[in-house]
Structure formats: C-alpha cells, structure tokens
Scaffold this active site. Structure first.
Site, PDB file in Angstrom:
ATOM      1  N   THR A 174       0.831  -1.214   0.000  1.00  0.00           N
ATOM      2  CA  THR A 174       0.000   0.000   0.000  1.00  0.00           C
ATOM      3  C   THR A 174       0.862   1.258   0.000  1.00  0.00           C
ATOM      4  O   THR A 174       1.990   1.248   0.521  1.00  0.00           O
ATOM      5  CB  THR A 174      -0.901   0.004   1.263  1.00  0.00           C
ATOM      6  OG1 THR A 174      -1.498   1.290   1.410  1.00  0.00           O
ATOM      7  CG2 THR A 174      -0.105  -0.295   2.540  1.00  0.00           C
ATOM      8  N   ASP A 175       0.316   2.344  -0.516  1.00  0.00           N
ATOM      9  CA  ASP A 175       1.041   3.626  -0.481  1.00  0.00           C
ATOM     10  C   ASP A 175       1.218   4.137   0.948  1.00  0.00           C
ATOM     11  O   ASP A 175       2.042   5.013   1.204  1.00  0.00           O
ATOM     12  CB  ASP A 175       0.333   4.685  -1.347  1.00  0.00           C
ATOM     13  CG  ASP A 175      -1.071   5.044  -0.882  1.00  0.00           C
ATOM     14  OD1 ASP A 175      -1.576   4.416   0.063  1.00  0.00           O
ATOM     15  OD2 ASP A 175      -1.665   5.977  -1.474  1.00  0.00           O
ATOM     16  N   GLU A 176       0.429   3.570   1.892  1.00  0.00           N
ATOM     17  CA  GLU A 176       0.511   4.069   3.276  1.00  0.00           C
ATOM     18  C   GLU A 176       1.873   3.806   3.917  1.00  0.00           C
ATOM     19  O   GLU A 176       2.214   4.422   4.919  1.00  0.00           O
ATOM     20  CB  GLU A 176      -0.608   3.469   4.141  1.00  0.00           C
ATOM     21  CG  GLU A 176      -1.973   3.856   3.641  1.00  0.00           C
ATOM     22  CD  GLU A 176      -3.069   3.775   4.695  1.00  0.00           C
ATOM     23  OE1 GLU A 176      -2.767   3.657   5.893  1.00  0.00           O
ATOM     24  OE2 GLU A 176      -4.248   3.825   4.294  1.00  0.00           O
TER      25      GLU A 176
ATOM     26  N   TYR B 219      -1.374  -0.316  11.133  1.00  0.00           N
ATOM     27  CA  TYR B 219      -1.624  -1.001   9.851  1.00  0.00           C
ATOM     28  C   TYR B 219      -0.442  -0.806   8.910  1.00  0.00           C
ATOM     29  O   TYR B 219       0.113  -1.776   8.374  1.00  0.00           O
ATOM     30  CB  TYR B 219      -2.917  -0.462   9.220  1.00  0.00           C
ATOM     31  CG  TYR B 219      -3.046  -0.780   7.745  1.00  0.00           C
ATOM     32  CD1 TYR B 219      -3.227  -2.093   7.297  1.00  0.00           C
ATOM     33  CD2 TYR B 219      -2.973   0.233   6.770  1.00  0.00           C
ATOM     34  CE1 TYR B 219      -3.333  -2.382   5.943  1.00  0.00           C
ATOM     35  CE2 TYR B 219      -3.082  -0.054   5.415  1.00  0.00           C
ATOM     36  CZ  TYR B 219      -3.262  -1.358   5.011  1.00  0.00           C
ATOM     37  OH  TYR B 219      -3.358  -1.650   3.670  1.00  0.00           O
TER      38      TYR B 219
ATOM     39  N   LYS C  21       2.316  -3.442   7.265  1.00  0.00           N
ATOM     40  CA  LYS C  21       2.501  -3.626   5.820  1.00  0.00           C
ATOM     41  C   LYS C  21       3.959  -3.326   5.446  1.00  0.00           C
ATOM     42  O   LYS C  21       4.561  -4.028   4.640  1.00  0.00           O
ATOM     43  CB  LYS C  21       1.560  -2.718   5.030  1.00  0.00           C
ATOM     44  CG  LYS C  21       0.086  -3.065   5.123  1.00  0.00           C
ATOM     45  CD  LYS C  21      -0.283  -4.415   4.520  1.00  0.00           C
ATOM     46  CE  LYS C  21      -0.219  -4.447   3.016  1.00  0.00           C
ATOM     47  NZ  LYS C  21      -0.744  -5.727   2.466  1.00  0.00           N
TER      48      LYS C  21
HETATM   49  P1  NAD Z   1     -10.105  -6.706   2.639  1.00  0.00           P
HETATM   50  O1  NAD Z   1     -10.021  -6.429   4.092  1.00  0.00           O
HETATM   51  O2  NAD Z   1     -11.354  -6.356   1.891  1.00  0.00           O
HETATM   52  O3  NAD Z   1      -9.836  -8.264   2.365  1.00  0.00           O
HETATM   53  C1  NAD Z   1      -8.827  -8.969   3.029  1.00  0.00           C
HETATM   54  C2  NAD Z   1      -9.023 -10.449   2.716  1.00  0.00           C
HETATM   55  O4  NAD Z   1      -7.978 -11.176   3.383  1.00  0.00           O
HETATM   56  C3  NAD Z   1     -10.356 -11.010   3.219  1.00  0.00           C
HETATM   57  O5  NAD Z   1     -10.950 -11.840   2.228  1.00  0.00           O
HETATM   58  C4  NAD Z   1      -9.962 -11.832   4.442  1.00  0.00           C
HETATM   59  O6  NAD Z   1     -10.833 -12.912   4.694  1.00  0.00           O
HETATM   60  C5  NAD Z   1      -8.566 -12.293   4.044  1.00  0.00           C
HETATM   61  N1  NAD Z   1      -7.735 -12.617   5.205  1.00  0.00           N
HETATM   62  C6  NAD Z   1      -7.519 -11.851   6.301  1.00  0.00           C
HETATM   63  N2  NAD Z   1      -6.747 -12.509   7.196  1.00  0.00           N
HETATM   64  C7  NAD Z   1      -6.437 -13.700   6.616  1.00  0.00           C
HETATM   65  C8  NAD Z   1      -5.661 -14.818   7.030  1.00  0.00           C
HETATM   66  N3  NAD Z   1      -5.054 -14.849   8.231  1.00  0.00           N
HETATM   67  N4  NAD Z   1      -5.535 -15.872   6.190  1.00  0.00           N
HETATM   68  C9  NAD Z   1      -6.155 -15.876   4.971  1.00  0.00           C
HETATM   69  N5  NAD Z   1      -6.936 -14.863   4.553  1.00  0.00           N
HETATM   70  C10 NAD Z   1      -7.070 -13.780   5.363  1.00  0.00           C
HETATM   71  O7  NAD Z   1      -8.834  -5.988   2.008  1.00  0.00           O
HETATM   72  P2  NAD Z   1      -8.693  -5.181   0.637  1.00  0.00           P
HETATM   73  O8  NAD Z   1      -9.128  -3.796   0.854  1.00  0.00           O
HETATM   74  O9  NAD Z   1      -9.266  -5.988  -0.448  1.00  0.00           O
HETATM   75  O10 NAD Z   1      -7.099  -5.171   0.524  1.00  0.00           O
HETATM   76  C11 NAD Z   1      -6.409  -6.280  -0.049  1.00  0.00           C
HETATM   77  C12 NAD Z   1      -4.920  -6.005  -0.013  1.00  0.00           C
HETATM   78  O11 NAD Z   1      -4.629  -4.817  -0.733  1.00  0.00           O
HETATM   79  C13 NAD Z   1      -4.366  -5.800   1.399  1.00  0.00           C
HETATM   80  O12 NAD Z   1      -3.104  -6.425   1.462  1.00  0.00           O
HETATM   81  C14 NAD Z   1      -4.240  -4.293   1.533  1.00  0.00           C
HETATM   82  O13 NAD Z   1      -3.201  -3.954   2.410  1.00  0.00           O
HETATM   83  C15 NAD Z   1      -3.923  -3.894   0.105  1.00  0.00           C
HETATM   84  N6  NAD Z   1      -4.359  -2.552  -0.319  1.00  0.00           N
HETATM   85  C16 NAD Z   1      -5.647  -2.138  -0.115  1.00  0.00           C
HETATM   86  C17 NAD Z   1      -6.043  -0.894  -0.602  1.00  0.00           C
HETATM   87  C18 NAD Z   1      -7.455  -0.406  -0.432  1.00  0.00           C
HETATM   88  O14 NAD Z   1      -7.746   0.757  -0.756  1.00  0.00           O
HETATM   89  N7  NAD Z   1      -8.398  -1.209   0.050  1.00  0.00           N
HETATM   90  C19 NAD Z   1      -5.124  -0.068  -1.263  1.00  0.00           C
HETATM   91  C20 NAD Z   1      -3.815  -0.529  -1.429  1.00  0.00           C
HETATM   92  C21 NAD Z   1      -3.448  -1.778  -0.972  1.00  0.00           C
HETATM   93  O1  DAU Z   2      -4.049   4.247   0.683  1.00  0.00           O
HETATM   94  C1  DAU Z   2      -4.337   2.890   0.637  1.00  0.00           C
HETATM   95  C2  DAU Z   2      -5.133   2.491   1.859  1.00  0.00           C
HETATM   96  O2  DAU Z   2      -6.443   3.028   1.691  1.00  0.00           O
HETATM   97  C3  DAU Z   2      -5.200   0.981   2.047  1.00  0.00           C
HETATM   98  O3  DAU Z   2      -3.905   0.483   2.297  1.00  0.00           O
HETATM   99  C4  DAU Z   2      -6.122   0.631   3.217  1.00  0.00           C
HETATM  100  O4  DAU Z   2      -6.251  -0.786   3.312  1.00  0.00           O
HETATM  101  C5  DAU Z   2      -7.476   1.238   2.953  1.00  0.00           C
HETATM  102  O5  DAU Z   2      -8.347   0.985   4.044  1.00  0.00           O
HETATM  103  C6  DAU Z   2      -7.359   2.748   2.724  1.00  0.00           C
HETATM  104  O6  DAU Z   2      -6.973   3.411   3.943  1.00  0.00           O
HETATM  105  P1  DAU Z   2      -7.619   4.816   4.415  1.00  0.00           P
HETATM  106  O7  DAU Z   2      -7.457   4.918   5.874  1.00  0.00           O
HETATM  107  O8  DAU Z   2      -7.140   5.935   3.580  1.00  0.00           O
HETATM  108  O9  DAU Z   2      -9.165   4.513   4.010  1.00  0.00           O
HETATM  109  P2  DAU Z   2     -10.544   4.821   4.777  1.00  0.00           P
HETATM  110  O10 DAU Z   2     -11.636   4.509   3.810  1.00  0.00           O
HETATM  111  O11 DAU Z   2     -10.595   4.187   6.118  1.00  0.00           O
HETATM  112  O12 DAU Z   2     -10.496   6.402   4.979  1.00  0.00           O
HETATM  113  C7  DAU Z   2     -10.372   7.281   3.875  1.00  0.00           C
HETATM  114  C8  DAU Z   2     -10.274   8.697   4.442  1.00  0.00           C
HETATM  115  O13 DAU Z   2     -11.544   9.055   5.003  1.00  0.00           O
HETATM  116  C9  DAU Z   2      -9.275   8.841   5.562  1.00  0.00           C
HETATM  117  O14 DAU Z   2      -8.678  10.117   5.494  1.00  0.00           O
HETATM  118  C10 DAU Z   2     -10.122   8.746   6.838  1.00  0.00           C
HETATM  119  C11 DAU Z   2     -11.438   9.348   6.411  1.00  0.00           C
HETATM  120  N1  DAU Z   2     -12.647   8.793   7.046  1.00  0.00           N
HETATM  121  C12 DAU Z   2     -12.803   7.444   7.053  1.00  0.00           C
HETATM  122  C13 DAU Z   2     -13.925   6.874   7.612  1.00  0.00           C
HETATM  123  C14 DAU Z   2     -14.093   5.369   7.659  1.00  0.00           C
HETATM  124  C15 DAU Z   2     -13.621   9.650   7.547  1.00  0.00           C
HETATM  125  O15 DAU Z   2     -13.488  10.872   7.515  1.00  0.00           O
HETATM  126  N2  DAU Z   2     -14.739   9.082   8.091  1.00  0.00           N
HETATM  127  C16 DAU Z   2     -14.925   7.730   8.156  1.00  0.00           C
HETATM  128  O16 DAU Z   2     -15.983   7.279   8.700  1.00  0.00           O
END
Ligand code: NAD
Ligand code: DAU
Length: 352
Positions: free
Chosen positions: A133-135, A158, A162
């Site tokens: 992730t970019d985080e 988190y 990562k």
């Molecule tokens: P998500 O939380 O929707 O899904 C995570 C999945 O992993 C689920 O299906 C869960 O059941 C599975 N999982 C969790 N723990 C596990 C374990 N111990 N063994 C096997 N499976 C397990 O996550 P997402 O938002 O789809 O993100 C997927 C990946 O992409 C993550 O690695 C996250 O860090 C990365 N990522 C997410 C975002 C975003 O915006 N959501 C952006 C950049 C990178």
């Molecule tokens: O940048 C990539 C990341 O993006 C991924 O690695 C993470 O898995 C994914 O969850 C996401 O992280 P963020 O923390 O940026 O996403 P979130 O949707 O939780 O929040 C987006 C922005 O909105 C953040 O600045 C927090 C804010 N927020 C979030 C929630 C849930 C609010 O203001 N109110 C809310 O209720």
C-alpha cells in the site's frame, strides 16, 4: 498461453475478488486457487459469478497456518502467488495492532517460507507478488509525490505491519533469490467494498438515514483509484513487472475528504430523486483518527513507462458505477452489515 497455477491469498476480500475475477475470466488456461480465511472482510458472495468456472478453486485457509499452506502448495503445485490477504482497516489497527502484526507480518513471512521451500530448487517461471500500500510511505507534503524510492515511513499500526511485510519480501529476494515483486497502490473504491471504509460507509449510512462521520476537519487528502483499474495493474505487473522491483499504482486523482463527501452526497441526491443538498445535511464532523495521515499522492510513472498500464475509469464514472452497484445490491450490503454471511460460514466450514 502457458499454464500457470496461481495462489491468490485474500481472494474473497474487496480487491482480491476483483483480481480473482479478472484472472479467471482472462486466463482460462491458468488455474486460480483462492486461499482465504474468510474473516469478517472475506465474503464468497463476492465471487458468485466465477465460482463454477473450471479454472477456479477455493481453499479455506489461514496464512498463519504454515502446515496447511504447505499442503495447499503441494496439492496444487503452485508456481505463482499474488498475496493480498491482510487486515486492511486503519481504524481497526488502532484498536488491535497485534492482530495486524500477526496476519500482515507473520502471515506474509509464512507464505514466503513456503514459496522458498517449495520453489528453491528451480526458481525459473516462479513469482511471489506482494500487494502492499502507499501508506507505507507515510504522509506526503504538499507538492510531493510518492515514488518507489521515497523512504518508508509508516505511521499507523496497519502501515507499520505492511511496511514490515514489504521488508520481509525484499529480504527473501535478497537473501534467498526468491523471485518477488511488490506493488503499492493508493485508495481503492468500487463494488464489493466493505462498508467500514469511507465511500461504502457513506453510501450505506445515506441509505439508512444515518450521520456521515467526517474525521477532523475533512481536510485529509486521498488519491482514489477504481478497483478494476487496480486489478488490471496487478495483471500488468504479474506478467510484465521486473523481478526484485517495486511499482507504485495510482490514478493521479486526489480528493480532499470533505469535497469527496459533498460530491458523493450530490450524486446520491440525484440517484435517490432527492432535492440537492438533502444528503449533505447528514454530514457530521467527528473526532479525528489518531495519527491521521494528511495526504497520500502516488507517482505511477514507473508502472506506466514499463508496462503501458493506465487507469481507464475516471472518478466521476467510477463513483457513479459504484453507487449504482450498491443501489442494485442492497441485499449484499444488508448481509455484510448484519453479519449474516459469517453465520453461514460457521455452519458451512465447521472445524476449519
Ligand atoms: P479486505 O479487508 O477487503 O480483504 C482482506 C481479505 O484477506 C479477506 O478476504 C480476508 O478474509 C482475508 N484474510 C484476512 N486474514 C487472513 C488470514 N489470516 N488468512 C487468509 N486470509 C485472510 O482488504 P482489501 O481492501 O481488499 O485489501 C487487499 C490487499 O490490498 C491488502 O493487502 C491491503 O493492504 C492492500 N491494499 C488495499 C487498498 C485499499 O484501498 N483497500 C489499497 C492498497 C493496498
Ligand atoms: O491508501 C491505501 C489504503 O487506503 C489501504 O492500504 C487501506 O487498506 C485502505 O483501508 C485505505 O486506507 P484509508 O485509511 O485511507 O481509508 P478509509 O476509507 O478508512 O479512509 C479514507 C479517508 O476518510 C481517511 O482520510 C479517513 C477518512 N474517514 C474514514 C472513515 C471510515 C472519515 O473521515 N470518516 C470515516 O468514517
């Protein structure tokens, strides 16, 4: 097209399900094994349209279960891994950092060890692709963009977990020659997004006439990418990325949270046939997230230059598609918010 046997971890989650769908449909000669523990975030409903395809298999399993991972590798003769399984929600990591360390660090280490054990005699044609992730870069100053050489500076439990997993991946490449690649993407949105994250939470709360919580002053900036564009980038990197490299993925689409919330409210008013300004009345400023990163901004030029990938879905189109999907799938939303599907899994997969 040569046959591949690819283990996709976390394939029942939000992004994972889009990656599984893309690979299953695009590469009929590949065997796709979805390895997922089905935590609260994993939902097989996300994959109903591909579950009967001949090149798709589901293995319920935990990445913390080394023995079961090894059995799964052996059973399917895995030659590629796309590792998405993780705990992914920043707010949850503030409450339970140990769970994030276990899944994201030790879980990743387990798969690395299994891949190394299974492949070390001949690494040719093998690839361990880690989805990060970019985080991990921390927060970007105004005018600064994260490149692949930006120093790692994680600031939440988190992102720390990562970042640590990224280091283990690089260490296995450096120490054991394991063929690895890492990508770091910005914020995704789209269908099947779990409604604890900002965009689906807003949609769900509007549908239930609940307040729309905006953290702090709503001035934090995120760089949003439609999830199918991320899945296509993963496809490009899996097939064209260079071993040992890191690739940033993003769509140059920065939005201040409060502007995004207002834009979404405007679209929801239109979709629900309400007077403009109705949904925005639900906006409620709440206590800020601890350690809330101010800005994420990705420079994706390396990926574009090396693979030709480009985002195809503009934010305006993507957000409308997302809203339309949620409006057409209220049952899915109800199930995941009531936890009905978790109940079903407990019954279906007793003992595993
Ligand atoms: P998500 O939380 O929707 O899904 C995570 C999945 O992993 C689920 O299906 C869960 O059941 C599975 N999982 C969790 N723990 C596990 C374990 N111990 N063994 C096997 N499976 C397990 O996550 P997402 O938002 O789809 O993100 C997927 C990946 O992409 C993550 O690695 C996250 O860090 C990365 N990522 C997410 C975002 C975003 O915006 N959501 C952006 C950049 C990178
Ligand atoms: O940048 C990539 C990341 O993006 C991924 O690695 C993470 O898995 C994914 O969850 C996401 O992280 P963020 O923390 O940026 O996403 P979130 O949707 O939780 O929040 C987006 C922005 O909105 C953040 O600045 C927090 C804010 N927020 C979030 C929630 C849930 C609010 O203001 N109110 C809310 O209720």
């Amino acid at each position: 097209m040569s046959e591949r046997k690819i283990l996709i971890t976390g394939g029942a989650g939000f992004i994972g399900s889009h990656v599984v769908r893309l690979f299953v449909n695009k590469y009929p000669a590949y065997k796709i094994i979805n390895y997922d523990k089905l935590t609260y975030a994993g939902n097989l409903e996300n994959l109903r349209d591909v579950e009967d395809k001949a090149n798709y298999t589901f293995e319920k399993g935990d990445i913390l279960d080394l023995e079961h991972l090894l059995q799964t590798f052996t059973k399917h003769d895995v030659d590629g891994v796309i590792h998405l399984a993780a705990e992914s929600h920043v707010d949850r990591s503030l409450h339970n950092p140990n769970e994030f360390a276990a899944t994201n660090i030790i879980g990743t280490l387990n798969i690395l060890r299994v891949a190394q054990t299974f492949w070390h005699e001949d690494y040719r044609g093998k690839l361990f692709y880690h989805i990060s992730t970019d985080e991990v870069y921390g927060t970007a100053e105004h005018g600064q963009y994260f490149t692949e050489t930006t120093p790692i500076d994680p600031r939440s439990p988190y992102s720390a977990s990562k970042a640590s997993s990224d280091h283990f991946v690089s260490a296995f490449n450096n120490s054991f020659g394991l063929p690895t690649v890492i990508s770091r993407c910005s914020n995704n949105y789209g269908p099947y997004h779990f409604p604890e994250k900002l965009i689906p939470l807003l949609i769900n709360n509007i549908l239930n006439d609940k307040p729309l919580p905006v953290y702090g002053k709503g001035e934090n900036i995120r760089d949003w990418l439609y999830v199918e564009d991320h899945a296509r980038a993963i496809d490009a990197i899996f097939h064209k990325g260079k071993v040992g490299e890191v690739y940033n993925i993003g769509g140059n689409n920065e939005w201040k949270n409060i502007d995004l919330v207002n834009f979404l409210c405007h679209l929801m008013d239109q979709k629900l046939g309400k007077e403009d300004g109705t949904c925005a009345k639900l906006i409620t400023y709440v206590k800020d997230r601890a350690g809330h990163d101010l800005r994420y901004a990705i420079d994706p030029s390396k990926l574009i230059g090396e693979t030709g990938w480009r985002p195809e879905v503009s934010f305006e189109v993507g957000l409308e598609k997302t809203i339309d999907w949620f409006l057409a799938n209220k049952e899915w939303l109800r199930n995941v918010t009531t936890g009905a599907y978790l109940q079903y899994y407990t019954t279906m997969y007793q003992g595993r």
